[in-house]
Design a protein around this motif. Sequence first.
Motif, short mmCIF file in Angstrom:
data_model
loop_
_atom_site.label_atom_id
_atom_site.label_comp_id
_atom_site.label_asym_id
_atom_site.label_seq_id
_atom_site.Cartn_x
_atom_site.Cartn_y
_atom_site.Cartn_z
N ASN A 153 100.91 -6.50 0.85
CA ASN A 153 101.15 -5.96 2.18
C ASN A 153 100.85 -7.01 3.25
O ASN A 153 99.98 -7.87 3.08
CB ASN A 153 100.27 -4.74 2.42
N PHE A 155 100.56 -7.53 7.72
CA PHE A 155 100.42 -6.90 9.03
C PHE A 155 100.69 -7.97 10.08
O PHE A 155 100.16 -9.07 9.98
CB PHE A 155 99.00 -6.34 9.22
N LYS A 157 100.93 -8.64 14.30
CA LYS A 157 100.72 -8.25 15.70
C LYS A 157 100.91 -9.48 16.56
O LYS A 157 100.10 -10.39 16.50
CB LYS A 157 99.32 -7.66 15.89
N GLN A 172 104.68 -3.65 1.68
CA GLN A 172 105.24 -3.23 2.96
C GLN A 172 104.83 -4.23 4.02
O GLN A 172 103.78 -4.88 3.91
CB GLN A 172 104.73 -1.84 3.36
N HIS A 173 105.64 -4.32 5.06
CA HIS A 173 105.33 -5.17 6.20
C HIS A 173 105.12 -4.25 7.40
O HIS A 173 106.02 -3.49 7.76
CB HIS A 173 106.46 -6.16 6.47
N TYR A 174 103.93 -4.32 7.99
CA TYR A 174 103.59 -3.45 9.10
C TYR A 174 103.59 -4.23 10.41
O TYR A 174 103.02 -5.32 10.48
CB TYR A 174 102.20 -2.83 8.90
N LEU A 176 102.08 -4.01 14.08
CA LEU A 176 101.01 -3.29 14.75
C LEU A 176 101.17 -3.33 16.26
O LEU A 176 101.58 -4.33 16.83
CB LEU A 176 99.65 -3.91 14.39
#
Length: 181
Positions: A153, A155, A157, A172-174, A176
């Motif tokens: 995974n 993240f 921002k 998954q790629h989040y 933020l």
Amino acid sequence: FWEKAPDYLPQYPENRDQLLFRLVNFTGAKNIVEMGTAAGVSTGYLACVSKKSKVVTIDAKHPANGPVGKNLATLPNITYLTGDPLPTLGKLLDAMDAPVDFLHVAHTAFFRETVEMAIPHMSPNGVIVIEDIHLKARGEFWDHIIEDPRVGNTFHKKNIGLLFFDLGKPKQHYLLGGLKN
């Protein structure tokens, strides 16, 4: 630690350093490596989470190494290495008796090489934090590395990217929101 780091040394906003502190605390990281020490403020945040952690920070030689090293020496769980960054990192990674739990890629032009060298040495629960991914070259690298099959995974921002290595979870790629910087 630093009352106020020297203005001529690069440093991140305090909320970014606090995020690093929280990430190390959350993950329970014990073997922490930082590439690109600069003023050493982030290094202090990484080291203050636990006296049991070992923080090794690597920086190129520059005139401020003396004052930075003196300040970092106030925290006994920090090792400050200066010199040619990539060979220094390579020797460190080869000599470590445990995997890297947390890597902070900060003030360095060698972000690509640092990440590629470190991935084989990362703990399965390890985290790599890459700063300044809003910059063109780092952003292009970010877009590439999140697709790497060795990475779980991720993240993202604006200015900061987090790579996790737990491959037991669906990748998954989040993106933020809500964090400044």
